[in-house]
Every structure is written in C-alpha cells, then in structure tokens.
Enzyme design. Sequence first.
Site, mmCIF file in Angstrom:
data_model
loop_
_atom_site.group_PDB
_atom_site.id
_atom_site.type_symbol
_atom_site.label_atom_id
_atom_site.label_comp_id
_atom_site.label_asym_id
_atom_site.label_seq_id
_atom_site.Cartn_x
_atom_site.Cartn_y
_atom_site.Cartn_z
ATOM 1 N N GLY A 12 0.841 -1.200 0.000
ATOM 2 C CA GLY A 12 0.000 0.000 0.000
ATOM 3 C C GLY A 12 0.874 1.248 0.000
ATOM 4 O O GLY A 12 2.110 1.157 0.082
ATOM 5 N N ASP A 13 0.245 2.392 -0.148
ATOM 6 C CA ASP A 13 0.944 3.692 -0.143
ATOM 7 C C ASP A 13 1.979 3.807 -1.261
ATOM 8 O O ASP A 13 2.994 4.497 -1.112
ATOM 9 C CB ASP A 13 1.646 3.949 1.212
ATOM 10 N N GLU A 14 1.754 3.147 -2.375
ATOM 11 C CA GLU A 14 2.740 3.167 -3.476
ATOM 12 C C GLU A 14 2.632 4.418 -4.331
ATOM 13 O O GLU A 14 3.488 4.667 -5.187
ATOM 14 C CB GLU A 14 2.548 1.940 -4.394
ATOM 15 N N LYS A 16 -0.693 5.200 -5.684
ATOM 16 C CA LYS A 16 -1.772 4.856 -6.632
ATOM 17 C C LYS A 16 -2.657 6.070 -6.938
ATOM 18 O O LYS A 16 -3.097 6.239 -8.071
ATOM 19 C CB LYS A 16 -2.649 3.727 -6.060
ATOM 20 N N GLY A 40 -5.899 6.102 1.858
ATOM 21 C CA GLY A 40 -5.747 7.556 1.826
ATOM 22 C C GLY A 40 -4.984 7.891 0.566
ATOM 23 O O GLY A 40 -3.767 7.800 0.534
ATOM 24 N N HIS A 41 -5.700 8.220 -0.490
ATOM 25 C CA HIS A 41 -5.041 8.462 -1.779
ATOM 26 C C HIS A 41 -4.765 9.957 -1.939
ATOM 27 O O HIS A 41 -5.678 10.769 -1.971
ATOM 28 C CB HIS A 41 -5.898 7.905 -2.922
ATOM 29 N N THR A 126 -5.876 0.264 10.875
ATOM 30 C CA THR A 126 -6.121 1.708 10.835
ATOM 31 C C THR A 126 -7.269 2.103 11.773
ATOM 32 O O THR A 126 -7.598 3.278 11.875
ATOM 33 C CB THR A 126 -6.476 2.151 9.398
ATOM 34 N N THR A 298 -3.873 8.256 6.269
ATOM 35 C CA THR A 298 -5.115 8.108 7.035
ATOM 36 C C THR A 298 -4.863 8.265 8.524
ATOM 37 O O THR A 298 -5.620 8.905 9.235
ATOM 38 C CB THR A 298 -5.751 6.722 6.740
ATOM 39 N N PRO A 302 4.105 6.758 11.366
ATOM 40 C CA PRO A 302 5.324 6.668 10.541
ATOM 41 C C PRO A 302 5.373 5.326 9.812
ATOM 42 O O PRO A 302 5.013 4.295 10.374
ATOM 43 C CB PRO A 302 6.464 6.764 11.568
ATOM 44 N N LEU A 330 11.314 7.755 -6.907
ATOM 45 C CA LEU A 330 12.758 7.480 -7.021
ATOM 46 C C LEU A 330 13.581 8.717 -6.656
ATOM 47 O O LEU A 330 14.736 8.598 -6.235
ATOM 48 C CB LEU A 330 13.101 7.049 -8.452
HETATM 49 P P1 IMP Z 1 -7.029 -2.438 8.230
HETATM 50 O O1 IMP Z 1 -7.166 -2.452 6.751
HETATM 51 O O2 IMP Z 1 -7.379 -1.114 8.848
HETATM 52 O O3 IMP Z 1 -7.758 -3.577 8.870
HETATM 53 O O4 IMP Z 1 -5.475 -2.649 8.576
HETATM 54 C C1 IMP Z 1 -4.801 -3.885 8.321
HETATM 55 C C2 IMP Z 1 -3.367 -3.633 7.888
HETATM 56 O O5 IMP Z 1 -3.360 -3.004 6.618
HETATM 57 C C3 IMP Z 1 -2.592 -2.695 8.808
HETATM 58 O O6 IMP Z 1 -1.219 -3.103 8.824
HETATM 59 C C4 IMP Z 1 -2.700 -1.351 8.145
HETATM 60 O O7 IMP Z 1 -1.648 -0.484 8.486
HETATM 61 C C5 IMP Z 1 -2.638 -1.772 6.686
HETATM 62 N N1 IMP Z 1 -3.313 -0.836 5.795
HETATM 63 C C6 IMP Z 1 -4.632 -0.692 5.614
HETATM 64 N N2 IMP Z 1 -4.889 0.250 4.683
HETATM 65 C C7 IMP Z 1 -3.702 0.701 4.262
HETATM 66 C C8 IMP Z 1 -3.309 1.656 3.277
HETATM 67 O O8 IMP Z 1 -4.122 2.277 2.580
HETATM 68 N N3 IMP Z 1 -1.985 1.827 3.117
HETATM 69 C C9 IMP Z 1 -1.059 1.129 3.827
HETATM 70 N N4 IMP Z 1 -1.375 0.222 4.753
HETATM 71 C C10 IMP Z 1 -2.692 0.007 4.975
#
Ligand code: IMP
Length: 434
Positions: A12-14, A16, A40-41, A126, A298, A302, A330
């Site tokens: 996630g958080d790439e 997108k 959180g885009h 989250t 979101t 960190p 990069l």
């Molecule tokens: P949940 O989706 O709130 O149940 O969280 C499960 C796992 O996914 C946790 O490690 C979160 O930090 C991670 N996570 C959920 N949504 C995101 C995101 O949009 N970006 C990065 N990590 C996420």
Amino acid sequence: MPCTVILGAQFGDEGKGKVVDYYSKDADVIVRYQGGCNAGHTIVFGGQVFKLHLIPSGVFYGKRLIIGNGVVLDLETLSKEIDDLNPKIEKLDLLISNRTHITLPFHKELDGIEESFRGKSKIGTTKRGIGPTYTDKVARCGLRIVDLLDNEVLDKKLSETIMIKNRILKNVFESKTQISKKEILAYCIKHREKIKDYVGDASVELNNAIKQDKNVLFEGAQGTLLDIDHGTYPFVTSSNPTIGGVFTGSGIGPKHIDKIIGVMKGYITRVGGGPMTSEMGKVIGERTREKGKEFGATTGRPRRCGWLDAVILRYAVRLNSLNGIAITKLDVLGGLNKVKVCTSYKINGKTLEEFPASLKILEKCEPVYEEFDGWEDLSEEEWMEIVKKGYYALPKEMRDYLKKVEEIAGVPIFLISLGPDREATISIKEIFDH
Ligand code: IMP
C-alpha cells in the site's frame, strides 16, 4: 477492451492516487473495487494537496466515478468527503453500488477493542472498522446500501445485528458500553439523505460502459502484500487488493480487462505490524521517511522503509498478471552513494526465490542485496526540468536502476513519477489506445 486496472504491488501507499489521477484524463469511468476509508489516496495539483479515502481519484477531472460493491463504505467519511469536495469541483458524478456494505460506528469501536485484545499480536489496523465490516459481510449479517434505503429492512437488520454485537461486547469483551439502536438508526437516516441520490446498480452501468467502448480505470486500494489471501497473513487487510478483487468487487468479468499496471515505489514501505525482510537500517530508514514524507495518509503513523524487494516484485507480477509497472518516488533516494535491491532471500544458508506463505519462515529470511550507484539529490524544480525533457534526461544511474527493475519484473515500465505533482510524471507507454 479499454479497461485498465491500477493496483498496489507492495504494502500500500505506493502512490496509486497520483497514478490514477494522471491516467484519469483519458478515462471515462473510474472505479474503486475494494477497501474502505483505511485508504488515503493523495493527489497534488495546482499546489494543493487532497487526501481521498473513498471517492475515486479521478474526481478532479470531473469523470464518472463508481464505488463498487467490494468496498466497505463509512457513511460519515463519505458524507464529509462529498461536503469537502463539492466547493472544489463542478459536479460530483458519483455512483455507489446498491450492494456495497456499510461500516457503522460500532465496527470502528470493535476494530479498536479487538486490536487491544490482541496485545503483542496486534495487526496495527487503521481502526477504521474495516475488518469488522468485512467480517459481518462474510457472516451474512452486514448492512448494504440497498438495505439502508428501505426503512423496514434497515430496522430489522439493525435490531438483529445490534443484539448480537451487544452480547459480544458484554460477554466476550466484558465491555460496559452497549450500542444504542436508536442512535445508529438516527445516524443511518441522517447520512442516507446525503448519499441516496448516488445509489444504483454499478455492475449494470459498468458493463454498459464497456459495451459502449468507454475507457474504464479500476483503482485498487492497499497493496498485494496486504491481500487477505496472498498477503503476509494475518498482517493484512480484510479485502482483495489483488486482481481478483476487481471482478468480485465491481461486477464485471475478467475478459474485459486489457491492462493491469502495478504501482510500486523505488523502495518499499509498510505501516502496521508484520515482517519486512529488506527493512533499511535506522539512519537511511529515517532519512527516507523524512525525505519521502512517509507518514500514513489516514492515520499519520510513521511508515517503515525498506529497499526494493525483488522477491515481492516478482510475486506481485505473477499474482496479478501485471502487464506493466508505474514507479514512484525514485527522487526520494537521490543523494545516496549506493542504493540496494534485495534480489532474493536466504534462510539456513539456502536461497529462497519465491515469497513464502509461512510468516515464521519469512521472519527468519535474510535479504541478499545487490548494490547500485546512487543518483544526485535534486530539488523539485530540477526534477521538473528533467521530466520536461523526458526519460533520457534522467541521471544514468537512475536509468540503470530502472533497467534492473524491468529485468526483475519481466514487464515494462509504463510511468515514472518524480514528485507529488500531477506534472512531475514521465509517461513511457500509454494505457488507453484511444
Ligand atoms: P485495516 O485495513 O485497517 O484492517 O489494517 C490492516 C493492515 O493493513 C494494517 O497493517 C494497516 O496499516 C494496513 N493498511 C490498511 N490500509 C492501508 C493503506 O491504505 N496503506 C497502507 N497500509 C494500509
């Protein structure tokens, strides 16, 4: 077949949001198919930063937006997002699937309580109620948008589910708090006013759009390694950010997909618990976090930073049948003497090429690194100058690194992002033919 999927190839958080926003100019319809307001885009344009949690990232191009049935919808967050966006855009052209499940306030409370009961094994969610909402969906006691619009069904469903939840709160978690049906009903009625005009059958509309040869963009949330089936279980989210989620989460079949693009950073990050084999050392990790502003969009938490992981990249290409890569950030690695790529894992002296299912094994894996020469540290303006000139203006060391990424992935790079702004983008290959 003008359908393209943009999904996360890492944790996630790439980036997108930025990539979807960039491609949205050529799209007619943009669809979210899984996840909820855990996403959180971030989109930056005209010097302003926008963080979207539920509304698809194409919103600033005024395109048709669809929230598919695979999403879990927090009514309060959506209402707020609609209110915040309305003064900034001409018209919100949104469709919410009538089959989408709803996150209610008690799902968020349960998310927090369940996490606290996990103690040391906590997932680091989250706390947006994602797991509890998907749990209710699978347990067949969830509330869907179509139920929200029918007073009789809404009343019956809330009575049943709240009765069970209150028993769980009292008898399992020994909580003194009890959910008030009256309050939840009032909450539902208040928020449905805001959203009811957007509701419809998303699958019918999408399939019609495809028949009419419209360009459709599917926007994934989270990433491959957070997938409930293929991720680092149990340190995952509760949906399918991988390619299968597109079909179950939107109501189209796989034959309509033309391209699948995996978004990755030039390094990796992870927020929350779970193993990360190529985690950077303290000094470079902190430098990367500060320079890359690696704090959750979101939750503000960190993010842990790591070197690019080829085992993960190959895994993401295979699982999702990726046709190409969009690589972001990069520029953040600029100024390092050497940059590393984790090419494989070692365990008990043996090389492991494929991503293991067992977390016990993964935790014992050691990274095998290949080092590359780093590139210069440039300002945002300097990167923009390079972007204007195109790919061959990039520092040679960065181009060598990109070649390595393509070699590992076995698929071409479609897009390079060198800054948060929409303009800070080099497009190598187009995704839509017309
Ligand atoms: P949940 O989706 O709130 O149940 O969280 C499960 C796992 O996914 C946790 O490690 C979160 O930090 C991670 N996570 C959920 N949504 C995101 C995101 O949009 N970006 C990065 N990590 C996420």
